[in-house]
Motif scaffolding. Structure first.
Motif, PDB file in Angstrom:
ATOM      1  N   GLY B 124       0.827  -1.202   0.000  1.00 10.57           N
ATOM      2  CA  GLY B 124       0.000   0.000   0.000  1.00 10.57           C
ATOM      3  C   GLY B 124       0.859   1.248   0.000  1.00 10.57           C
ATOM      4  N   ARG B 125       1.912   1.201   0.796  1.00  7.40           N
ATOM      5  CA  ARG B 125       2.812   2.350   0.893  1.00  7.40           C
ATOM      6  C   ARG B 125       3.529   2.580  -0.449  1.00  7.40           C
ATOM      7  N   ALA B 126       4.005   1.502  -1.035  1.00  8.77           N
ATOM      8  CA  ALA B 126       4.733   1.620  -2.313  1.00  8.77           C
ATOM      9  C   ALA B 126       3.831   2.214  -3.393  1.00  8.77           C
ATOM     10  N   ALA B 127       2.558   1.807  -3.403  1.00  7.65           N
ATOM     11  CA  ALA B 127       1.621   2.325  -4.405  1.00  7.65           C
ATOM     12  C   ALA B 127       1.437   3.829  -4.227  1.00  7.65           C
ATOM     13  N   LYS B 128       1.394   4.273  -2.986  1.00  6.92           N
ATOM     14  CA  LYS B 128       1.188   5.699  -2.720  1.00  6.92           C
ATOM     15  C   LYS B 128       2.449   6.511  -3.037  1.00  6.92           C
ATOM     16  N   VAL B 129       3.615   5.889  -2.899  1.00  5.93           N
ATOM     17  CA  VAL B 129       4.857   6.555  -3.306  1.00  5.93           C
ATOM     18  C   VAL B 129       4.829   6.809  -4.817  1.00  5.93           C
ATOM     19  N   VAL B 130       4.400   5.803  -5.572  1.00  2.82           N
ATOM     20  CA  VAL B 130       4.302   5.941  -7.034  1.00  2.82           C
ATOM     21  C   VAL B 130       3.307   7.049  -7.394  1.00  2.82           C
ATOM     22  N   GLU B 131       2.164   7.055  -6.713  1.00  3.02           N
ATOM     23  CA  GLU B 131       1.139   8.083  -6.947  1.00  3.02           C
ATOM     24  C   GLU B 131       1.675   9.483  -6.653  1.00  3.02           C
ATOM     25  N   THR B 132       2.430   9.588  -5.571  1.00  4.53           N
ATOM     26  CA  THR B 132       2.985  10.899  -5.198  1.00  4.53           C
ATOM     27  C   THR B 132       3.960  11.376  -6.267  1.00  4.53           C
ATOM     28  N   LEU B 133       4.821  10.481  -6.723  1.00  7.90           N
ATOM     29  CA  LEU B 133       5.787  10.844  -7.776  1.00  7.90           C
ATOM     30  C   LEU B 133       5.057  11.305  -9.039  1.00  7.90           C
ATOM     31  N   ALA B 134       3.967  10.618  -9.378  1.00  8.56           N
ATOM     32  CA  ALA B 134       3.200  10.992 -10.580  1.00  8.56           C
ATOM     33  C   ALA B 134       2.580  12.374 -10.413  1.00  8.56           C
ATOM     34  N   ALA B 135       2.071  12.660  -9.221  1.00  6.15           N
ATOM     35  CA  ALA B 135       1.445  13.971  -8.976  1.00  6.15           C
ATOM     36  C   ALA B 135       2.497  15.081  -9.063  1.00  6.15           C
ATOM     37  N   VAL B 136       3.687  14.818  -8.529  1.00  4.40           N
ATOM     38  CA  VAL B 136       4.757  15.821  -8.594  1.00  4.40           C
ATOM     39  C   VAL B 136       5.155  16.061 -10.049  1.00  4.40           C
ATOM     40  N   GLU B 137       5.180  15.008 -10.842  1.00  3.20           N
ATOM     41  CA  GLU B 137       5.522  15.188 -12.270  1.00  3.20           C
ATOM     42  C   GLU B 137       4.469  16.015 -12.998  1.00  3.20           C
ATOM     43  N   GLN B 138       3.192  15.828 -12.634  1.00  6.65           N
ATOM     44  CA  GLN B 138       2.130  16.664 -13.208  1.00  6.65           C
ATOM     45  C   GLN B 138       2.368  18.127 -12.851  1.00  6.65           C
ATOM     46  N   LEU B 139       2.790  18.345 -11.616  1.00  9.44           N
ATOM     47  CA  LEU B 139       2.988  19.728 -11.168  1.00  9.44           C
ATOM     48  C   LEU B 139       4.226  20.349 -11.823  1.00  9.44           C
ATOM     49  N   GLU B 140       5.177  19.511 -12.215  1.00 10.10           N
ATOM     50  CA  GLU B 140       6.320  20.016 -13.003  1.00 10.10           C
ATOM     51  C   GLU B 140       5.804  20.611 -14.321  1.00 10.10           C
ATOM     52  N   ALA B 141       4.904  19.879 -14.966  1.00 17.24           N
ATOM     53  CA  ALA B 141       4.323  20.377 -16.222  1.00 17.24           C
ATOM     54  C   ALA B 141       3.495  21.635 -15.969  1.00 17.24           C
ATOM     55  N   ALA B 142       2.760  21.628 -14.863  1.00 17.63           N
ATOM     56  CA  ALA B 142       1.949  22.807 -14.521  1.00 17.63           C
ATOM     57  C   ALA B 142       2.846  24.024 -14.286  1.00 17.63           C
ATOM     58  N   PHE B 143       3.972  23.789 -13.635  1.00 20.20           N
ATOM     59  CA  PHE B 143       4.887  24.908 -13.369  1.00 20.20           C
ATOM     60  C   PHE B 143       5.408  25.493 -14.682  1.00 20.20           C
ATOM     61  N   ALA B 144       5.806  24.605 -15.583  1.00 14.25           N
ATOM     62  CA  ALA B 144       6.330  25.065 -16.882  1.00 14.25           C
ATOM     63  C   ALA B 144       5.310  25.947 -17.589  1.00 14.25           C
ATOM     64  N   GLN B 145       4.031  25.495 -17.548  1.00  9.92           N
ATOM     65  CA  GLN B 145       2.962  26.225 -18.221  1.00  9.92           C
ATOM     66  C   GLN B 145       2.645  27.540 -17.504  1.00  9.92           C
ATOM     67  N   SER B 146       2.553  27.471 -16.181  1.00 10.43           N
ATOM     68  CA  SER B 146       2.066  28.618 -15.412  1.00 10.43           C
ATOM     69  C   SER B 146       3.134  29.705 -15.255  1.00 10.43           C
ATOM     70  N   SER B 147       4.372  29.301 -15.008  1.00 12.20           N
ATOM     71  CA  SER B 147       5.439  30.282 -14.715  1.00 12.20           C
ATOM     72  C   SER B 147       5.927  30.967 -15.983  1.00 12.20           C
ATOM     73  N   ASN B 148       5.808  30.260 -17.107  1.00 12.38           N
ATOM     74  CA  ASN B 148       6.216  30.846 -18.384  1.00 12.38           C
ATOM     75  C   ASN B 148       7.652  31.381 -18.325  1.00 12.38           C
ATOM     76  N   GLY B 149       8.551  30.574 -17.755  1.00 11.59           N
ATOM     77  CA  GLY B 149       9.970  30.932 -17.701  1.00 11.59           C
ATOM     78  C   GLY B 149      10.362  31.841 -16.552  1.00 11.59           C
ATOM     79  N   LYS B 150       9.398  32.231 -15.750  1.00 14.94           N
ATOM     80  CA  LYS B 150       9.684  33.114 -14.604  1.00 14.94           C
ATOM     81  C   LYS B 150       9.895  32.290 -13.330  1.00 14.94           C
ATOM     82  N   PRO B 151      10.345  32.922 -12.232  1.00 21.36           N
ATOM     83  CA  PRO B 151      10.755  32.117 -11.070  1.00 21.36           C
ATOM     84  C   PRO B 151       9.640  31.457 -10.263  1.00 21.36           C
ATOM     85  N   PHE B 152       8.405  31.965 -10.337  1.00 20.12           N
ATOM     86  CA  PHE B 152       7.326  31.403  -9.518  1.00 20.12           C
ATOM     87  C   PHE B 152       6.155  30.972 -10.397  1.00 20.12           C
ATOM     88  N   PHE B 153       5.262  30.151  -9.834  1.00 13.93           N
ATOM     89  CA  PHE B 153       4.047  29.764 -10.557  1.00 13.93           C
ATOM     90  C   PHE B 153       3.339  31.013 -11.078  1.00 13.93           C
TER      91      PHE B 153
END
Lengths: 240, 240
Positions: B124-153
């Motif tokens: 159960g713990r391992a599955a949630k670690v994978v889920e957390t990593l996936a959510a962080v990767e989504q937020l990496e994409a969100a940051f790229a889109q939202s920050s538009n090259g600037k330092p913050f979201f």
């Protein structure tokens, strides 16, 4: 001024969240192109517009997708702020209260009534009926607080919280028909019952809410397919 | 102008949602009285202020409770709109995008990392670690889109989405320490990792984020008490 071609809504007829957005678009008098989606065979446009959740509603404005129904309604209110009625109240405290109860409707009320149709046992279904009744009673208290003696959650005319709660009414009626329970009851929740009647007679509701028979048919089909899947899973477990 | 006596915050040290509100209050330069809550022995003030959910944070402004951290942050921004930095972006589309990703952080990221600590099996713990990593990767994409090259979201300075995601960082670090996983990783999510470092050095974060050791201790205790409860339930099931 939006033209229908620059404003598109991806939706399904039975989604309360899509109905919420349609009501907001109607309140602002915005023409839009409605694109009916099949959630069992998702279109490329839906998947590319909402790659994270792949859900409806999606509002596409000038080619850019806006996602999540409450965020879409706020977007409609803010992007066309000078046009027609305002949807959110102006007062910060009233805005905060409206946002709180809108989240309540989506988290507690929706989960409860959808649970009635998703349950695969009678006990599970009965528990969700009780939960739904409790959520409706909470919203009766919210209405008393928010409306302050006036006809709508937002006061004298329809606003954010009216749309946020009002979009769930046809599902409460559908689940009520299928369960033999009156969820919004003139005896137990008289304020909400009177509001529901008034809300149903407003133009946004008349324009956006689907025919009840269509929703009942849809809900019956979904329930039957879940029951069949549960029975198949149980049979597979016995065979192993 | 708020005085500390007219602005009170009910919170706990470890809640990311309380930290989010404290950061917003700091951004606006608003003095407030902080009332530490014990969620295992809830105060009358907490229960009467938030009778529906009985959860923190609760902001009490002039005697009136404001609930749900994202609604509270928007309330702070709107009630003190002329004061200090603005928290939400002005552009309707940017506001809608920020609200979408803020909801994502609370629904998907929070559920995933809290699940690591709540799981009672290694699988159960391992599955949630994978889920957390996936959510962080989504937020990496969100940051790229939202920050538009600037330092913050939000661009050149901290805004709504920085607070909404940033309040979860110390929990990601805590779960990372306990799981031996770097969730916000300079290799896999370089934009988010650089942002996390920058965000941690801002005044709102320095003022509001608790010491990591305190959070790790708290998380260990919660994990141990859940494991004990699960073991007791398993023993009771065997005994029957």
């Amino acid at each position: 001024m939006a033209s229908a071609s620059e404003l598109m809504l991806l939706g399904t007829a039975e989604s309360p969240f899509v109905v919420r957005v349609r009501m907001a678009l109607h309140m602002k008098g915005l023409p839009y192109e409605y694109l009916q989606q099949d959630l069992f065979d998702k279109s490329d446009l839906l998947v590319s517009s909402n790659p994270v959740h792949k859900k409806v509603p999606v509002l596409i404005h000038g080619g850019k997708p806006v996602l999540e129904s409450l965020a879409i309604v706020q977007y409609i209110d803010e992007a066309w702020s000078g046009k027609a009625a305002t949807i959110l109240p102006a007062d910060p405290y009233q805005r905060a209260t409206a946002r709180f109860w809108a989240a309540y409707a989506d988290d507690k009320l929706y989960d409860a009534y959808v649970g009635i149709n998703r349950a695969v046992t009678e006990e599970g279904r009965a528990a969700k009926v009780v939960e739904t009744l409790a959520a409706v009673e909470q919203l009766e208290a919210a209405f008393a607080q928010s409306s302050n003696g006036k006809p709508f959650f937002a006061g004298n005319s329809v606003g954010f919280l009216d749309l946020a709660v009002g979009c769930h009414l046809f599902w409460l009626e559908t689940m009520g028909k299928m369960s033999g329970v009156e969820f919004v009851d003139t005896g137990k929740t008289p304020l909400l019952a009177a509001w529901a009647k008034r809300f149903g007679e407003t133009e946004p509701a008349k324009q956006a809410v689907p025919e009840l028979d269509v929703v009942v048919e849809y809900a019956k089909k979904r329930r039957a397919s879940r029951a069949a899947a549960a029975a198949a899973a149980a049979a597979a477990a016995t065979a192993n």
